[in-house]
Write a protein that holds these residues in place. Structure first.
Motif, PDB file in Angstrom:
ATOM      1  N   UNK A 202      54.505 144.671  49.494  1.00 36.82           N
ATOM      2  CA  UNK A 202      54.431 143.260  50.133  1.00 36.82           C
ATOM      3  C   UNK A 202      53.180 142.811  49.504  1.00 36.82           C
ATOM      4  N   UNK A 203      53.217 141.859  48.459  1.00 40.97           N
ATOM      5  CA  UNK A 203      51.857 141.410  47.795  1.00 40.97           C
ATOM      6  C   UNK A 203      51.742 139.864  47.756  1.00 40.97           C
ATOM      7  N   UNK A 204      50.559 139.436  47.761  1.00 40.58           N
ATOM      8  CA  UNK A 204      50.078 138.229  47.389  1.00 40.58           C
ATOM      9  C   UNK A 204      49.720 137.818  46.050  1.00 40.58           C
ATOM     10  N   UNK A 205      50.220 136.603  45.314  1.00 45.52           N
ATOM     11  CA  UNK A 205      49.562 136.439  44.054  1.00 45.52           C
ATOM     12  C   UNK A 205      49.524 134.982  43.771  1.00 45.52           C
ATOM     13  N   UNK A 206      48.471 134.823  42.917  1.00 47.74           N
ATOM     14  CA  UNK A 206      48.244 133.350  42.524  1.00 47.74           C
ATOM     15  C   UNK A 206      48.983 132.969  41.238  1.00 47.74           C
ATOM     16  N   UNK A 207      49.026 134.133  40.236  1.00 47.33           N
ATOM     17  CA  UNK A 207      49.533 134.125  38.912  1.00 47.33           C
ATOM     18  C   UNK A 207      51.086 134.188  39.268  1.00 47.33           C
ATOM     19  N   UNK A 208      51.837 132.979  39.039  1.00 48.59           N
ATOM     20  CA  UNK A 208      53.170 132.983  39.203  1.00 48.59           C
ATOM     21  C   UNK A 208      54.072 133.633  38.188  1.00 48.59           C
ATOM     22  N   UNK A 209      53.713 133.586  37.213  1.00 44.93           N
ATOM     23  CA  UNK A 209      54.471 134.381  36.231  1.00 44.93           C
ATOM     24  C   UNK A 209      54.469 135.808  36.427  1.00 44.93           C
ATOM     25  N   UNK A 210      53.152 136.325  36.421  1.00 49.66           N
ATOM     26  CA  UNK A 210      53.156 137.789  36.887  1.00 49.66           C
ATOM     27  C   UNK A 210      54.045 138.044  38.174  1.00 49.66           C
ATOM     28  N   UNK A 211      53.936 137.230  39.123  1.00 49.75           N
ATOM     29  CA  UNK A 211      54.598 137.405  40.232  1.00 49.75           C
ATOM     30  C   UNK A 211      56.002 137.568  40.107  1.00 49.75           C
ATOM     31  N   UNK A 212      56.680 136.504  39.133  1.00 47.13           N
ATOM     32  CA  UNK A 212      57.810 136.517  38.895  1.00 47.13           C
ATOM     33  C   UNK A 212      58.554 137.792  37.978  1.00 47.13           C
ATOM     34  N   UNK A 213      57.600 138.200  37.420  1.00 50.08           N
ATOM     35  CA  UNK A 213      57.847 139.535  36.428  1.00 50.08           C
ATOM     36  C   UNK A 213      58.007 140.862  37.340  1.00 50.08           C
ATOM     37  N   UNK A 214      57.393 140.935  38.322  1.00 47.17           N
ATOM     38  CA  UNK A 214      57.401 142.157  39.205  1.00 47.17           C
ATOM     39  C   UNK A 214      58.248 142.170  40.532  1.00 47.17           C
ATOM     40  N   UNK A 215      58.430 141.090  41.204  1.00 50.12           N
ATOM     41  CA  UNK A 215      58.815 141.237  42.217  1.00 50.12           C
ATOM     42  C   UNK A 215      60.350 141.183  42.344  1.00 50.12           C
TER      43      UNK A 215
END
Length: 268
Positions: A202-215
């Motif tokens: 369970x993570x938080x991220x600002x970088x939306x592209x990276x968030x979408x790549x891994x989650x």
């Protein structure tokens, strides 16, 4: 991986009607969230949405009586050492004792397994050495944390959490201090460990592209509430990001997830 239902195993994280106020100011209001065992869920949202507060509540750092269960057990029923064997957290700004070397800091992750007044075992040292190797940190073992760059320290913080051997990993902006190469290395490692050892992330991220790549799924928090939840392609839309981030973006469908590209607004 969708949340489990029916007669399957309990979810790794279950949040029901979570209310959190800090200094009398409501930060989270009625948040609902389920993370299945083995799933990677990333919480996104604009500054002040309550992302870090949510992670702190799940990690037991903020009181949330009756609102959170971990692997089927009410969070408040877990003793501190029990919780540490289940949940490992990488906060944005960990407190580091002055003068502490990297090896000693990462060894703190083994504390839940060391008896009171006891010492670390060969197995504890082996677990730490393995993690240092995976994160390319063996050469820093004797260095003081204060002498490392921000990106190097971030990898050490992750190493301590991984050495803890917990099944639930809470990552609060884990790549914020890393260059793009180390961002990929760290996230690929987390994903590899998730697949090999059944970790739940369970993570938080600002970088939306990276968030979408891994989650597997994204949760969009806005003003302390869940505004959207679903697979990255359903949450990272130009309409949702414009509404909640007040941003002008273009979303391009990539191989592993949507890529979010800021677009400069036209003037005149």
């Amino acid at each position: 991986m969708p949340p489990s239902s029916g007669g399957g195993p309990p979810p790794a994280v279950e949040v029901r009607r979570l209310q959190v106020a800090l200094g009398g100011v409501p930060v989270l209001t009625g948040v609902e969230l389920t993370v299945a065992a083995g799933e990677w869920v990333t919480v996104i949202g604009p500054n002040g949405a309550g992302k870090s507060t949510l992670l702190r509540a799940v990690g037991g750092l903020l009181p949330a009586p009756g609102a959170i269960s971990l692997f089927g057990t009410p969070s408040e029923a877990l003793r501190r050492r029990e919780r540490a064997r289940v949940v490992a957290t990488v906060p944005q700004s960990p407190v580091v004792p002055p003068g502490m070397a990297v090896l000693d800091y990462v060894l703190l992750g083994r504390t839940p397994y060391i008896p009171p007044l006891g010492r670390e075992t060969a197995a504890d040292l082996a677990a730490v050495d393995d993690v240092l190797g995976r994160l390319d940190l063996r050469g820093f073992a004797d260095r003081e944390l204060a002498t490392l760059s921000g990106g190097e320290r971030q990898r050490v913080f992750l190493a301590r959490a991984l050495a803890q051997g917990a099944t639930l990993l809470l990552l609060d902006e884990p790549t914020s201090a890393l260059d793009i190469g180390h961002q990929q290395e760290v996230l690929e490692l987390v994903d590899q460990l998730r697949r090999e050892h059944g970790l739940t992330v369970l993570a938080t991220m600002h970088d939306l592209s990276i968030a979408g790549e891994y989650a597997d799924r994204l949760v969009l928090l806005s003003a302390g509430r869940v505004a959207a939840v679903g697979p990255p392609r359903a949450v990272l839309t130009e309409e949702l990001l414009a509404a909640h981030y007040r941003a002008t973006v273009r979303v391009v469908q990539g191989e592993h997830g949507p890529l979010v590209v800021p677009v400069r607004r036209r003037h005149g």
